[in-house]
Design a protein around this motif. Structure first.
Motif, PDB file in Angstrom:
ATOM      1  N   MET A   1       0.851  -1.195   0.000  1.00 40.83           N
ATOM      2  CA  MET A   1       0.000   0.000   0.000  1.00 40.83           C
ATOM      3  C   MET A   1       0.886   1.244   0.000  1.00 40.83           C
ATOM      4  O   MET A   1       1.785   1.382   0.828  1.00 40.83           O
ATOM      5  CB  MET A   1      -0.903   0.001   1.239  1.00 40.83           C
ATOM      6  CG  MET A   1      -1.817   1.208   1.322  1.00 40.83           C
ATOM      7  SD  MET A   1      -2.915   1.100   2.763  1.00 40.83           S
ATOM      8  CE  MET A   1      -3.769   2.657   2.600  1.00 40.83           C
ATOM      9  N   VAL A   2       0.628   2.151  -0.942  1.00 40.56           N
ATOM     10  CA  VAL A   2       1.440   3.363  -1.031  1.00 40.56           C
ATOM     11  C   VAL A   2       0.909   4.393  -0.046  1.00 40.56           C
ATOM     12  O   VAL A   2      -0.284   4.433   0.267  1.00 40.56           O
ATOM     13  CB  VAL A   2       1.424   3.945  -2.459  1.00 40.56           C
ATOM     14  CG1 VAL A   2       2.009   2.954  -3.436  1.00 40.56           C
ATOM     15  CG2 VAL A   2       0.028   4.357  -2.886  1.00 40.56           C
ATOM     16  N   ASP A   3       1.806   5.224   0.466  1.00 40.14           N
ATOM     17  CA  ASP A   3       1.383   6.318   1.324  1.00 40.14           C
ATOM     18  C   ASP A   3       2.273   7.524   1.076  1.00 40.14           C
ATOM     19  O   ASP A   3       3.227   7.467   0.305  1.00 40.14           O
ATOM     20  CB  ASP A   3       1.379   5.908   2.800  1.00 40.14           C
ATOM     21  CG  ASP A   3       2.761   5.495   3.313  1.00 40.14           C
ATOM     22  OD1 ASP A   3       3.776   5.902   2.720  1.00 40.14           O
ATOM     23  OD2 ASP A   3       2.822   4.769   4.318  1.00 40.14           O
ATOM     24  N   MET A   4       1.932   8.639   1.730  1.00 37.82           N
ATOM     25  CA  MET A   4       2.636   9.898   1.474  1.00 37.82           C
ATOM     26  C   MET A   4       4.089   9.827   1.912  1.00 37.82           C
ATOM     27  O   MET A   4       4.941  10.519   1.354  1.00 37.82           O
ATOM     28  CB  MET A   4       1.910  11.044   2.184  1.00 37.82           C
ATOM     29  CG  MET A   4       2.339  12.417   1.698  1.00 37.82           C
ATOM     30  SD  MET A   4       1.967  12.711  -0.061  1.00 37.82           S
ATOM     31  CE  MET A   4       0.202  13.027   0.015  1.00 37.82           C
ATOM     32  N   ARG A   5       4.403   8.985   2.893  1.00 35.80           N
ATOM     33  CA  ARG A   5       5.805   8.854   3.312  1.00 35.80           C
ATOM     34  C   ARG A   5       6.653   8.289   2.187  1.00 35.80           C
ATOM     35  O   ARG A   5       7.806   8.702   2.009  1.00 35.80           O
ATOM     36  CB  ARG A   5       5.898   7.971   4.555  1.00 35.80           C
ATOM     37  CG  ARG A   5       5.405   8.625   5.839  1.00 35.80           C
ATOM     38  CD  ARG A   5       5.386   7.646   6.978  1.00 35.80           C
ATOM     39  NE  ARG A   5       4.442   6.556   6.725  1.00 35.80           N
ATOM     40  CZ  ARG A   5       4.216   5.560   7.570  1.00 35.80           C
ATOM     41  NH1 ARG A   5       4.863   5.506   8.715  1.00 35.80           N
ATOM     42  NH2 ARG A   5       3.330   4.611   7.270  1.00 35.80           N
ATOM     43  N   MET A   6       6.098   7.365   1.431  1.00 35.15           N
ATOM     44  CA  MET A   6       6.830   6.813   0.297  1.00 35.15           C
ATOM     45  C   MET A   6       7.091   7.897  -0.746  1.00 35.15           C
ATOM     46  O   MET A   6       8.194   7.996  -1.285  1.00 35.15           O
ATOM     47  CB  MET A   6       6.037   5.667  -0.330  1.00 35.15           C
ATOM     48  CG  MET A   6       5.920   4.438   0.552  1.00 35.15           C
ATOM     49  SD  MET A   6       4.859   3.166  -0.178  1.00 35.15           S
ATOM     50  CE  MET A   6       5.785   2.792  -1.670  1.00 35.15           C
ATOM     51  N   PHE A   7       6.087   8.707  -1.023  1.00 35.21           N
ATOM     52  CA  PHE A   7       6.261   9.804  -1.978  1.00 35.21           C
ATOM     53  C   PHE A   7       7.333  10.771  -1.487  1.00 35.21           C
ATOM     54  O   PHE A   7       8.207  11.190  -2.243  1.00 35.21           O
ATOM     55  CB  PHE A   7       4.932  10.535  -2.162  1.00 35.21           C
ATOM     56  CG  PHE A   7       5.026  11.735  -3.066  1.00 35.21           C
ATOM     57  CD1 PHE A   7       5.076  11.585  -4.445  1.00 35.21           C
ATOM     58  CD2 PHE A   7       5.059  13.010  -2.537  1.00 35.21           C
ATOM     59  CE1 PHE A   7       5.158  12.688  -5.285  1.00 35.21           C
ATOM     60  CE2 PHE A   7       5.143  14.126  -3.355  1.00 35.21           C
ATOM     61  CZ  PHE A   7       5.189  13.961  -4.737  1.00 35.21           C
ATOM     62  N   ASP A   9       9.820  10.202   0.565  1.00 35.81           N
ATOM     63  CA  ASP A   9      11.139   9.571   0.479  1.00 35.81           C
ATOM     64  C   ASP A   9      11.654   9.554  -0.954  1.00 35.81           C
ATOM     65  O   ASP A   9      12.848   9.800  -1.209  1.00 35.81           O
ATOM     66  CB  ASP A   9      11.087   8.145   1.023  1.00 35.81           C
ATOM     67  CG  ASP A   9      10.863   8.088   2.522  1.00 35.81           C
ATOM     68  OD1 ASP A   9      11.068   9.117   3.187  1.00 35.81           O
ATOM     69  OD2 ASP A   9      10.487   7.010   3.021  1.00 35.81           O
ATOM     70  N   GLU A  10      10.763   9.274  -1.906  1.00 36.38           N
ATOM     71  CA  GLU A  10      11.175   9.232  -3.307  1.00 36.38           C
ATOM     72  C   GLU A  10      11.560  10.614  -3.819  1.00 36.38           C
ATOM     73  O   GLU A  10      12.524  10.767  -4.567  1.00 36.38           O
ATOM     74  CB  GLU A  10      10.051   8.642  -4.176  1.00 36.38           C
ATOM     75  CG  GLU A  10       9.828   7.160  -3.978  1.00 36.38           C
ATOM     76  CD  GLU A  10      11.069   6.333  -4.287  1.00 36.38           C
ATOM     77  OE1 GLU A  10      11.831   6.700  -5.197  1.00 36.38           O
ATOM     78  OE2 GLU A  10      11.286   5.331  -3.591  1.00 36.38           O
ATOM     79  N   VAL A  63      -1.828  16.753   0.206  1.00 34.61           N
ATOM     80  CA  VAL A  63      -0.762  17.692   0.560  1.00 34.61           C
ATOM     81  C   VAL A  63       0.414  16.917   1.145  1.00 34.61           C
ATOM     82  O   VAL A  63       0.255  16.183   2.127  1.00 34.61           O
ATOM     83  CB  VAL A  63      -1.252  18.742   1.578  1.00 34.61           C
ATOM     84  CG1 VAL A  63      -0.105  19.664   1.993  1.00 34.61           C
ATOM     85  CG2 VAL A  63      -2.412  19.544   0.995  1.00 34.61           C
ATOM     86  N   CYS A  64       1.577  17.088   0.565  1.00 30.84           N
ATOM     87  CA  CYS A  64       2.803  16.479   1.083  1.00 30.84           C
ATOM     88  C   CYS A  64       3.610  17.541   1.810  1.00 30.84           C
ATOM     89  O   CYS A  64       3.927  18.591   1.237  1.00 30.84           O
ATOM     90  CB  CYS A  64       3.630  15.898  -0.069  1.00 30.84           C
ATOM     91  SG  CYS A  64       5.242  15.255   0.451  1.00 30.84           S
ATOM     92  N   VAL A  65       3.924  17.299   3.070  1.00 32.71           N
ATOM     93  CA  VAL A  65       4.738  18.227   3.870  1.00 32.71           C
ATOM     94  C   VAL A  65       6.155  17.673   3.896  1.00 32.71           C
ATOM     95  O   VAL A  65       6.385  16.543   4.337  1.00 32.71           O
ATOM     96  CB  VAL A  65       4.177  18.372   5.295  1.00 32.71           C
ATOM     97  CG1 VAL A  65       4.971  19.412   6.072  1.00 32.71           C
ATOM     98  CG2 VAL A  65       2.696  18.754   5.252  1.00 32.71           C
ATOM     99  N   LEU A  66       7.105  18.472   3.434  1.00 28.28           N
ATOM    100  CA  LEU A  66       8.435  17.961   3.125  1.00 28.28           C
ATOM    101  C   LEU A  66       9.540  18.802   3.747  1.00 28.28           C
ATOM    102  O   LEU A  66       9.583  20.019   3.577  1.00 28.28           O
ATOM    103  CB  LEU A  66       8.600  17.954   1.599  1.00 28.28           C
ATOM    104  CG  LEU A  66       9.880  17.404   0.992  1.00 28.28           C
ATOM    105  CD1 LEU A  66      10.016  15.915   1.265  1.00 28.28           C
ATOM    106  CD2 LEU A  66       9.875  17.650  -0.510  1.00 28.28           C
ATOM    107  N   SER A  67      10.439  18.154   4.490  1.00 26.01           N
ATOM    108  CA  SER A  67      11.637  18.811   5.001  1.00 26.01           C
ATOM    109  C   SER A  67      12.754  18.675   3.980  1.00 26.01           C
ATOM    110  O   SER A  67      13.083  17.565   3.554  1.00 26.01           O
ATOM    111  CB  SER A  67      12.071  18.168   6.332  1.00 26.01           C
ATOM    112  OG  SER A  67      13.376  18.584   6.688  1.00 26.01           O
TER     113      SER A  67
END
Length: 205
Positions: A1-7, A9-10, A63-67
């Protein structure tokens, strides 16, 4: 199952020199339409904590929150995620001194200036001012950090400095402390105390 954490990380691997194929493949299944670009992990902790308090599932909203690991990386991320890359909407939260990196890195025709929200010094400073130094000190004591806090105050460099500046510096003196307090300070805020840059960020999402 894909999730926002995978996105997330990619995208991070892509910005570091990877191919970006996996990030492209994940965009549509996850419904990603907006990426919030943050300087570091303490900002990420604060944003995630406020999302929880407001009962907002940003990932479910697309929405992806990204550091990014520093404001100097904004150009690389914008090139991959913005109009010339995945075509996503980009929103930023940054320190005042780092705003020039965001101004240069984000294409003005696709990411208007109002989509970058600027903290007067940094987010920790905004949170400390919002809560007040006395309340922040209470949180420090509640975290069983009274001894390191008082030891820190004895340093000659801290003599005579305003309390909010001392607290801000204290949070940067040990690895992981800024991240922990980023979350704790947000959790302690009353709804009306949320600093304007952070509140405005959520309003635009």
């Amino acid at each position: 199952m894909v999730d926002m954490r995978m996105f997330r990380d990619e995208v991070t691997r892509w910005a570091g020199g990877g191919t970006g194929g996996s990030a492209r493949e994940l965009t549509e299944p996850l419904g990603v339409h907006t990426v919030v670009l943050l300087e570091g992990l303490s900002d990420l902790a604060a944003v995630e904590a406020l999302a929880e308090r407001r009962r907002r599932d940003l990932a479910a909203e697309g929405v992806c929150v990204l550091s990014m690991g520093g404001a100097m990386s904004v150009g690389r991320y914008a090139a991959r995620l913005g109009p010339s890359g995945l075509g996503l909407r980009l929103v930023g939260l940054c320190d005042e001194r780092e705003k020039p990196f965001f101004d240069r890195g984000l294409a003005p025709d696709s990411t208007p200036r109002h989509a970058v929200f600027v903290c007067s010094a940094d987010l920790e400073d905004e949170l400390i001012r919002a809560l007040g130094p006395e309340r922040v000190e209470e949180i420090v004591h509640a975290e069983d950090e009274s001894r390191p806090w008082h030891t820190f105050l004895q340093q000659p460099a801290q003599h005579g400095r305003p309390r909010h500046q001392q607290l801000r510096r204290f949070m940067s003196t040990r690895k992981g402390r800024k991240i922990r307090y980023g979350r704790l300070l947000v959790e302690a805020l009353a709804p009306e105390q949320v600093p304007a840059p952070l509140n405005d960020l959520f309003t635009c999402l």
